[in-house]
Design an enzyme around this catalytic site. Structure first.
Site, PDB file in Angstrom:
ATOM      1  N   ASP A  29       0.873  -1.202   0.116  1.00 51.62           N
ATOM      2  CA  ASP A  29      -0.118  -0.030   0.021  1.00 51.62           C
ATOM      3  C   ASP A  29       0.901   1.280   0.065  1.00 51.62           C
ATOM      4  OD1 ASP A  29      -2.067  -1.768   0.298  1.00 51.62           O
ATOM      5  OD2 ASP A  29      -2.933  -0.974   2.268  1.00 51.62           O
ATOM      6  N   HIS A  64       4.976  -7.306   0.034  1.00 54.54           N
ATOM      7  CA  HIS A  64       4.540  -8.577  -0.592  1.00 54.54           C
ATOM      8  C   HIS A  64       5.228  -8.632  -2.160  1.00 54.54           C
ATOM      9  CE1 HIS A  64       1.027  -9.353   2.258  1.00 54.54           C
ATOM     10  NE2 HIS A  64       1.494  -7.941   2.546  1.00 54.54           N
ATOM     11  N   SER A 105       8.390   4.400   4.560  1.00 54.66           N
ATOM     12  CA  SER A 105       9.590   4.332   3.658  1.00 54.66           C
ATOM     13  C   SER A 105       9.253   4.361   2.193  1.00 54.66           C
ATOM     14  CB  SER A 105      10.461   3.081   4.089  1.00 54.66           C
ATOM     15  OG  SER A 105      11.861   3.379   3.626  1.00 54.66           O
TER      16      SER A 105
END
Length: 262
Positions: free
Chosen positions: A86, A142, A226
């Protein structure tokens, strides 16, 4: 002058001791006091969280939270590359034959980013994509595709901020910051997933240790907001045309098409 002052301020405050204190605080029960304020300021979507806000005992637990089952769907089409996180889509573009690319008026070296010439050479003429994670985002990373893990390595020590000011005034944060890199080979083509640490809290925890990875499989997590950089070989992908800088992305959303699968 601004750039010089900015870098001086960062160097004076971005030491090991400061990072140690902040990390210890985030992992302490004392940090739970500010969780409600943190959630409000950063507008965290509590409906998606695996647990209720009061169940998180420390800020670290909140930073690294999981989502409820079914809150994200992974595009399963064999031709799709999906967002590994996300985040906010920052930029994409070509990697020059000189193994460099430009973003926000700053030139980045793939040789610096990956640590040596041999690794960088395979991405010359390819494509880069950058996704920024703010403190409000889900911080788990992921895999954007299925394949075989060919290499894992860590580079860098300190980290500059990766927000707008850091990108403008910092020392090439995407290629100089502390970073953890995973390279994946898929149908003979390579992708590098570069996980870039944020200022003060460099920690990037790797969760995936197997030799193969499936699209959408959890690989690591940041302990604070980040940035992720994706590097692809030449003629490997075509970026989804509708993607715009500043656009919000969700884990599993299609961001590119594999040319070999079109």
């Amino acid at each position: 002058m601004r750039r010089t002052l900015y870098r001086l301020m960062i160097e004076l405050t971005n030491g090991r001791f400061t990072s140690y204190i902040l990390r210890k605080f985030a992992q302490s029960r004392l940090s739970s006091i500010i969780i409600p304020s943190y959630a409000k300021v950063f507008q965290i979507n509590q409906d998606e969280m695996e647990k209720g806000l009061k169940e998180y005992r420390t800020l670290h637990e909140l930073f690294t939270r999981k989502l409820k089952e079914g809150k994200r769907s992974i595009d399963t089409d064999a031709s799709s590359i999906v967002s590994p996180v996300d985040g906010v889509f920052a930029d994409h573009g070509p990697i020059e034959d000189t193994k460099t690319f430009d973003i926000k008026g700053k030139r980045y070296s793939i040789v610096d980013m990956l640590g040596n010439e041999e690794r960088a050479t395979r991405y010359a003429g390819g494509t880069y994509m950058v996704i920024y994670l703010s403190p409000s985002h889900y911080h788990r990373i992921h895999s954007p595709l299925s394949g075989s893990v060919t290499e894992r390595f860590v580079l860098g020590r300190k980290s500059y901020p990766v927000n707008a000011a850091g990108m403008e005034y910092g020392k090439e944060p995407l290629s100089k910051n502390y970073r953890s890199v995973t390279e994946v080979s898929s149908d003979g083509e390579h992708m590098a997933l570069v996980k870039v640490g944020a200022m003060f809290v460099n920690s990037i925890e790797l969760l995936h240790e197997r030799d193969t990875v499936q699209k959408g499989e959890e690989m690591a997590y940041f302990t604070f907001g980040s940035t992720v950089v994706l590097l692809f070989e030449k003629d490997m992908i075509e970026v989804v045309q509708e993607l715009k800088s500043g656009q919000e992305l969700r884990l599993g959303e299609k961001i590119a098409t594999r040319l070999a699968h079109k």
